[in-house]
Design a protein around this motif. Sequence first.
Motif, PDB file in Angstrom:
ATOM      1  N   ARG A  19     -16.854  44.200 -81.330  1.00  0.00           N
ATOM      2  CA  ARG A  19     -16.882  45.406 -82.281  1.00  0.00           C
ATOM      3  C   ARG A  19     -18.013  45.741 -82.879  1.00  0.00           C
ATOM      4  NH1 ARG A  19     -11.424  46.586 -81.742  1.00  0.00           N
ATOM      5  NH2 ARG A  19     -10.060  45.089 -81.245  1.00  0.00           N
ATOM      6  N   SER A  20     -18.662  44.706 -83.292  1.00  0.00           N
ATOM      7  CA  SER A  20     -20.003  44.923 -84.092  1.00  0.00           C
ATOM      8  C   SER A  20     -20.984  45.579 -83.063  1.00  0.00           C
ATOM      9  CB  SER A  20     -20.369  43.579 -84.598  1.00  0.00           C
ATOM     10  OG  SER A  20     -19.720  43.013 -85.515  1.00  0.00           O
ATOM     11  N   ALA A  21     -21.069  45.175 -81.938  1.00  0.00           N
ATOM     12  CA  ALA A  21     -22.078  45.726 -80.736  1.00  0.00           C
ATOM     13  C   ALA A  21     -21.496  47.257 -80.549  1.00  0.00           C
ATOM     14  CB  ALA A  21     -21.947  44.822 -79.563  1.00  0.00           C
ATOM     15  N   CYS A  22     -20.320  47.506 -80.580  1.00  0.00           N
ATOM     16  CA  CYS A  22     -19.925  48.889 -80.563  1.00  0.00           C
ATOM     17  C   CYS A  22     -20.460  49.722 -81.608  1.00  0.00           C
ATOM     18  CB  CYS A  22     -18.331  48.941 -80.456  1.00  0.00           C
ATOM     19  SG  CYS A  22     -17.815  48.322 -78.713  1.00  0.00           S
ATOM     20  N   ARG A  23     -20.116  49.206 -82.907  1.00  0.00           N
ATOM     21  CA  ARG A  23     -20.524  49.833 -84.118  1.00  0.00           C
ATOM     22  C   ARG A  23     -21.978  50.267 -84.068  1.00  0.00           C
ATOM     23  NH1 ARG A  23     -17.395  45.732 -86.856  1.00  0.00           N
ATOM     24  NH2 ARG A  23     -15.352  46.191 -86.701  1.00  0.00           N
ATOM     25  N   ALA A  24     -22.799  49.220 -83.571  1.00  0.00           N
ATOM     26  CA  ALA A  24     -24.185  49.336 -83.579  1.00  0.00           C
ATOM     27  C   ALA A  24     -24.594  50.470 -82.613  1.00  0.00           C
ATOM     28  CB  ALA A  24     -24.976  48.009 -83.327  1.00  0.00           C
ATOM     29  N   ALA A  25     -23.731  50.623 -81.687  1.00  0.00           N
ATOM     30  CA  ALA A  25     -24.240  51.515 -80.681  1.00  0.00           C
ATOM     31  C   ALA A  25     -23.467  53.132 -81.127  1.00  0.00           C
ATOM     32  CB  ALA A  25     -23.596  51.193 -79.385  1.00  0.00           C
ATOM     33  N   GLY A  26     -23.107  53.206 -82.057  1.00  0.00           N
ATOM     34  CA  GLY A  26     -22.437  54.512 -82.653  1.00  0.00           C
ATOM     35  C   GLY A  26     -20.854  54.629 -82.189  1.00  0.00           C
ATOM     36  N   VAL A  27     -20.291  53.699 -81.937  1.00  0.00           N
ATOM     37  CA  VAL A  27     -19.010  53.869 -81.594  1.00  0.00           C
ATOM     38  C   VAL A  27     -17.889  53.187 -82.792  1.00  0.00           C
ATOM     39  CG1 VAL A  27     -17.177  53.398 -80.058  1.00  0.00           C
ATOM     40  CG2 VAL A  27     -19.397  53.534 -79.261  1.00  0.00           C
ATOM     41  N   ASP A  28     -17.437  54.164 -83.658  1.00  0.00           N
ATOM     42  CA  ASP A  28     -16.798  53.561 -84.681  1.00  0.00           C
ATOM     43  C   ASP A  28     -15.353  53.101 -84.175  1.00  0.00           C
ATOM     44  OD1 ASP A  28     -14.879  55.896 -84.078  1.00  0.00           O
ATOM     45  OD2 ASP A  28     -15.996  56.951 -85.466  1.00  0.00           O
TER      46      ASP A  28
ATOM     47  N   ARG B  53     -17.573  36.469 -79.572  1.00  0.00           N
ATOM     48  CA  ARG B  53     -19.058  36.427 -79.063  1.00  0.00           C
ATOM     49  C   ARG B  53     -18.983  36.572 -77.544  1.00  0.00           C
ATOM     50  NH1 ARG B  53     -23.391  35.797 -82.695  1.00  0.00           N
ATOM     51  NH2 ARG B  53     -25.282  36.237 -81.361  1.00  0.00           N
ATOM     52  N   TRP B  54     -19.548  37.545 -77.312  1.00  0.00           N
ATOM     53  CA  TRP B  54     -19.630  37.614 -75.575  1.00  0.00           C
ATOM     54  C   TRP B  54     -21.225  38.147 -75.198  1.00  0.00           C
ATOM     55  CZ3 TRP B  54     -15.357  36.832 -72.111  1.00  0.00           C
ATOM     56  CH2 TRP B  54     -14.043  36.616 -72.822  1.00  0.00           C
ATOM     57  N   ARG B  55     -21.382  37.824 -73.843  1.00  0.00           N
ATOM     58  CA  ARG B  55     -22.860  38.031 -73.304  1.00  0.00           C
ATOM     59  C   ARG B  55     -22.499  38.147 -71.747  1.00  0.00           C
ATOM     60  NH1 ARG B  55     -24.679  33.743 -70.547  1.00  0.00           N
ATOM     61  NH2 ARG B  55     -23.859  31.850 -71.024  1.00  0.00           N
ATOM     62  N   LEU B  56     -23.596  38.677 -71.320  1.00  0.00           N
ATOM     63  CA  LEU B  56     -23.798  38.829 -69.848  1.00  0.00           C
ATOM     64  C   LEU B  56     -23.821  37.442 -69.201  1.00  0.00           C
ATOM     65  CD1 LEU B  56     -26.145  41.561 -69.138  1.00  0.00           C
ATOM     66  CD2 LEU B  56     -23.876  41.495 -68.338  1.00  0.00           C
ATOM     67  N   HIS B  57     -23.171  37.323 -68.114  1.00  0.00           N
ATOM     68  CA  HIS B  57     -23.270  35.984 -67.445  1.00  0.00           C
ATOM     69  C   HIS B  57     -24.459  35.687 -67.055  1.00  0.00           C
ATOM     70  CE1 HIS B  57     -22.689  33.266 -63.958  1.00  0.00           C
ATOM     71  NE2 HIS B  57     -21.420  32.903 -64.477  1.00  0.00           N
ATOM     72  N   PRO B  58     -25.151  34.693 -66.935  1.00  0.00           N
ATOM     73  CA  PRO B  58     -26.569  34.403 -66.579  1.00  0.00           C
ATOM     74  C   PRO B  58     -26.981  34.635 -65.234  1.00  0.00           C
ATOM     75  CG  PRO B  58     -25.496  32.465 -67.343  1.00  0.00           C
ATOM     76  CD  PRO B  58     -24.427  33.225 -67.431  1.00  0.00           C
TER      77      PRO B  58
ATOM     78  N   ILE C  85     -23.474  46.325 -73.937  1.00  0.00           N
ATOM     79  CA  ILE C  85     -23.904  45.263 -73.115  1.00  0.00           C
ATOM     80  C   ILE C  85     -25.025  44.842 -73.510  1.00  0.00           C
ATOM     81  CG2 ILE C  85     -23.832  44.450 -70.997  1.00  0.00           C
ATOM     82  CD1 ILE C  85     -21.602  46.448 -69.946  1.00  0.00           C
ATOM     83  N   ASN C  86     -26.013  45.365 -73.390  1.00  0.00           N
ATOM     84  CA  ASN C  86     -27.311  44.905 -73.622  1.00  0.00           C
ATOM     85  C   ASN C  86     -27.622  44.374 -74.896  1.00  0.00           C
ATOM     86  OD1 ASN C  86     -28.539  45.409 -71.276  1.00  0.00           O
ATOM     87  ND2 ASN C  86     -29.048  47.590 -71.452  1.00  0.00           N
ATOM     88  N   SER C  87     -26.951  44.708 -75.895  1.00  0.00           N
ATOM     89  CA  SER C  87     -26.832  44.218 -77.212  1.00  0.00           C
ATOM     90  C   SER C  87     -25.834  43.119 -77.732  1.00  0.00           C
ATOM     91  CB  SER C  87     -26.853  45.582 -78.279  1.00  0.00           C
ATOM     92  OG  SER C  87     -25.648  45.995 -78.633  1.00  0.00           O
ATOM     93  N   LEU C  88     -24.997  42.823 -76.778  1.00  0.00           N
ATOM     94  CA  LEU C  88     -23.956  41.874 -77.257  1.00  0.00           C
ATOM     95  C   LEU C  88     -24.598  40.582 -77.781  1.00  0.00           C
ATOM     96  CD1 LEU C  88     -21.403  42.080 -74.305  1.00  0.00           C
ATOM     97  CD2 LEU C  88     -21.154  42.557 -76.451  1.00  0.00           C
ATOM     98  N   GLY C  89     -25.642  39.962 -77.271  1.00  0.00           N
ATOM     99  CA  GLY C  89     -26.277  38.717 -77.896  1.00  0.00           C
ATOM    100  C   GLY C  89     -26.737  39.077 -79.464  1.00  0.00           C
TER     101      GLY C  89
END
Length: 94
Positions: free
Chosen positions: A59-68, A11-16, A49-53
């Motif tokens: 990999r799940s964030a990529c899939r959700a953005a349509g990147v297989d 799990r990753w996120r943008l730095h605060p 990036i906006n959906s990482l959280g």
Amino acid sequence: MTETGFDPDLRWRLHPQVAVRPEPFGALLYHFGTRKLSFLKNRTIVEVINSLGDHPDVRSACRAAGVDDAAQAPYVHALGVLAQSQMLVREEAP
């Protein structure tokens, strides 16, 4: 894990201290602590990036953005570069 130490299965996120400014070409990321500026030239990577959280790993964030899975390598590389420049940080699982 990539050669930069970035693990897309975590799990990753943008730095605060990072702000995202949407642009027609993608987005600008500005780190107020390091004063680094990054250009994102792809709207899909901005969506990731906006959906990482919202996802348990990159990999799940990529899939959700349509990147297989077969097309994720350039995205994982770009996110690894952002992690190396402290734009992204590891987030401990809740």
